[in-house]
Design an enzyme around this catalytic site. Structure first.
Site, PDB file in Angstrom:
ATOM      1  CB  CYS A 394      -1.003  -0.048   1.150  1.00  0.00           C
ATOM      2  SG  CYS A 394      -2.460   0.937   0.790  1.00  0.00           S
ATOM      3  CG  HIS A 520      -3.586  -3.760   3.021  1.00  0.00           C
ATOM      4  ND1 HIS A 520      -2.716  -3.236   3.943  1.00  0.00           N
ATOM      5  CD2 HIS A 520      -4.191  -2.704   2.420  1.00  0.00           C
ATOM      6  CE1 HIS A 520      -2.788  -1.915   3.914  1.00  0.00           C
ATOM      7  NE2 HIS A 520      -3.682  -1.566   2.999  1.00  0.00           N
ATOM      8  CD  GLU A 522      -1.192  -6.317   5.079  1.00  0.00           C
ATOM      9  OE1 GLU A 522      -0.915  -6.636   3.906  1.00  0.00           O
ATOM     10  OE2 GLU A 522      -1.373  -5.133   5.437  1.00  0.00           O
TER      11      GLU A 522
HETATM   12  N1  GLN Z   1      -2.021   6.635   2.748  1.00  0.00           N
HETATM   13  C1  GLN Z   1      -2.102   5.884   1.545  1.00  0.00           C
HETATM   14  C2  GLN Z   1      -3.452   6.037   0.860  1.00  0.00           C
HETATM   15  O1  GLN Z   1      -4.416   6.444   1.451  1.00  0.00           O
HETATM   16  C3  GLN Z   1      -1.792   4.423   1.793  1.00  0.00           C
HETATM   17  C4  GLN Z   1      -2.748   3.735   2.705  1.00  0.00           C
HETATM   18  C5  GLN Z   1      -2.247   2.439   3.265  1.00  0.00           C
HETATM   19  O2  GLN Z   1      -1.034   2.179   3.289  1.00  0.00           O
HETATM   20  N2  GLN Z   1      -3.144   1.602   3.778  1.00  0.00           N
HETATM   21  O3  GLN Z   1      -3.583   5.750  -0.307  1.00  0.00           O
END
Ligand code: GLN
Length: 548
Positions: A394, A520, A522
């Site tokens: 992310c 994600h 995970e």
């Molecule tokens: N802050 C980033 C976004 O909103 C990544 C979010 C995250 O790592 N879950 O796109």
């Protein structure tokens, strides 16, 4: 086996409800006990789900920062939930949903919304019966969703907290209404007093007394302890807490949370539960898959070290699912994965060489906000230039894109508009449908979305299929305008959302293993199904270690 299953499903004409409460102190591991019991019942052929009640006023933990609440776990249907749901999925390999995590805020919100619509027909809306009815409804509705044999509901907090009173009252009512179909397990602490050289049962007696004052007699006591309970102590707890001696279950400190299902089986927690809810114990359980996993976990043949770069490294719970994914992937590779927690702000002060030297792989973590961002970007550069296996999740993926833009495409000061909305090169930008949203909480791109993986890529090699689905939690995305430029210079988009055409995976050519994922992985790694990205990342790190 099949005939047994058939028999059981006929016997289980309706759902049995198990509530897990906690006494004496928090952090006793109600989530792990609940998940372990679910795993044991599941291994006997029952259909089980687990639910968590959180007695706080937030609608969900999505707006809580990790210092308050550890990781926010995201389900397939895009619910931002308590991290205990992660344990439930990792143990049971069954997806959970919004219905599996209820907060006081959510209960009150739906009651108040109903009141505004006039659905209470002019009556005074009160904690009893309206709030308690709403609590009972969310337990019973979950049971109906999938015709579960068992719904295990964990009540957050500790008995005696003002906030959890309505939940305990709902349990009291359900026990009164449904008799043997409702069972209460009370998890409590039996502390060891070193000065006296003794285990003490008094705190347990007091917390059961508190539960009794609220009208609930627990059926089973699970006693967390650092030392084994002898029969004298078990009898004492049984007598004072009004349960059978066989219903006193010892839960001794374990080396790993993954030992707990086996320990609970040895203590006969599963058969005691079945006995008390009047379900015949006919078949033995098959838990060989779990035992195989433990065998590999405990006897690794090799060891590697992965650096986890993030800004919450002093707070392990913030990256709970990532840690557990490495446990699963390590066992599947018969290797121990040690995690070196590296604070991204420290990288800014001390440099990458100092902090990342000798690691076998680098993971840049998800996150929000600018703090430590330059340290994360430097960590990506170090992994890319030194050909160290890299996984960016992310925000970690977004950092990989920014790093490539700045140092390979020479787009000076390229950035994400999350951190610099005036940047000349917004290589990561806010998603179109996020621009008009101003309220926080449940408003990000959340939950499972499909992704098409391109052939002949690390991603395809990892998944072995082209159509995948992964869970998301973000507002910003790869800016498509720059795609051709990136691909021309060797950073390839190897996974794309087929509906909205969003870049979900990036890879770097001429690197042994470099992957950035907007989703994600995970959240989807379980004991039964370690996530392929973590499995292959660990494999790549092992290769590097062996100099292959
Ligand atoms: N802050 C980033 C976004 O909103 C990544 C979010 C995250 O790592 N879950 O796109």
């Amino acid at each position: 086996m099949l005939t047994y299953l058939y028999k059981i499903r006929v016997i289980m004409a309706h759902t049995k409800f198990i509530f897990v409460t906690g006494g004496v102190t928090s952090s006793l591991g109600k989530g792990i006990i609940s998940a372990s019991l679910a795993k044991l019942l599941q291994s006997r052929g029952f259909k089980v789900t687990i639910q968590k009640f959180d007695p706080y006023i937030n609608i969900d933990p999505g707006t809580l920062n990790p210092y308050e609440h550890g990781e926010c776990y995201v389900t397939e249907d895009g619910a931002e939930t308590d991290l205990d749901l992660g344990h439930y999925e990792r143990f049971s390999n069954e997806p959970t949903s919004q219905a599996n995590n209820i907060t006081t805020g959510r209960i009150y919100l739906s009651v108040i919304e109903r009141e505004r619509k006039g659905e209470y027909l002019g009556s005074t809306v009160q904690v009893i019966p309206h709030i308690t009815d709403e609590i009972k409804k969310s337990v019973k509705e979950l049971a109906k969703r999938n015709k579960y044999d068992f719904v295990i509901t964990e009540i957050g907090g500790t008995v005696g907290d003002i906030e959890s009173l309505p939940y305990i009252e709902a349990v009291r009512q359900m026990k009164w209404e449904m008799g043997k179909d409702v069972l209460v397990i009370h998890l409590t602490l039996v502390p060891y007093l070193a000065a006296a050289g003794e285990l003490k049962t008094k705190p347990t007696q007091h917390s059961v007394k508190m539960l009794l004052e609220q009208g609930v007699q627990p059926d089973i006591i699970v006693a967390r302890t650092e030392h084994p309970l002898n029969s004298h102590l078990r009898d004492k707890i049984a007598r004072f807490c009004n349960v059978a001696p066989s219903s006193v279950i010892e839960s001794i400190d374990a080396e790993s949370i993954y030992d707990v299902p086996i320990l609970m089986h040895q203590e006969k927690l599963d058969t005691e539960v079945l006995k008390l809810v009047n379900v015949p114990v006919e078949n033995d359980l098959d838990i060989s898959d779990w035992e195989n996993f433990l065998e590999k976990l405990k006897h690794p043949k090799e060891e590697i070290e992965i650096a986890l770069v993030g800004k919450y490294v002093e707070l392990k719970d913030a990256y709970k699912s990532i840690f557990e994914s490495f446990v699963h992937a390590g066992a599947s590779n018969e290797a121990k994965v040690s995690i070196r927690l590296v604070h991204s702000e420290l990288i800014e002060k001390e440099g990458t060489e100092e902090l990342l030297k000798d690691v076998d792989g680098i993971l840049v973590a998800p996150g929000f906000g600018e703090r430590g961002i330059e340290g994360k970007i430097s960590a990506v550069r170090y992994a890319r230039e030194n050909k160290i296996p890299f996984l960016g999740i992310c925000l970690g993926m977004q950092c990989a894109v920014i790093e490539y833009a700045r140092n390979v495409l020479n787009l000076k000061d390229a950035h994400s508009t999350e951190f610099n909305d005036k940047t000349k090169f917004p290589v990561i930008d806010i998603m179109e449908n996020q621009k008009k949203i101003s309220s926080l909480g449940g408003t990000m791109r959340l939950g499972a979305y499909p992704c098409k993986v391109k052939p002949e890529t690390i991603a395809f090699d990892t998944y072995g299929i082209m159509d995948i689905s992964e869970r998301h939690r973000h507002r910003f995305e790869f800016n498509d305008k720059y795609l051709a430029q990136f691909e021309g210079a060797g950073m390839m988009a190897t996974g794309i959302n087929p509906i909205e055409n969003l870049v979900e995976i990036v890879e770097v050519k001429d690197h042994p293993w470099f992957m950035g994922v907007q989703f994600h992985p995970e959240y989807k790694s379980t004991v039964a199904k370690p996530h392929p990205i973590f499995v292959n990342f660990v494999k790549a790190a092992l290769k590097r270690k062996k100099g292959m």
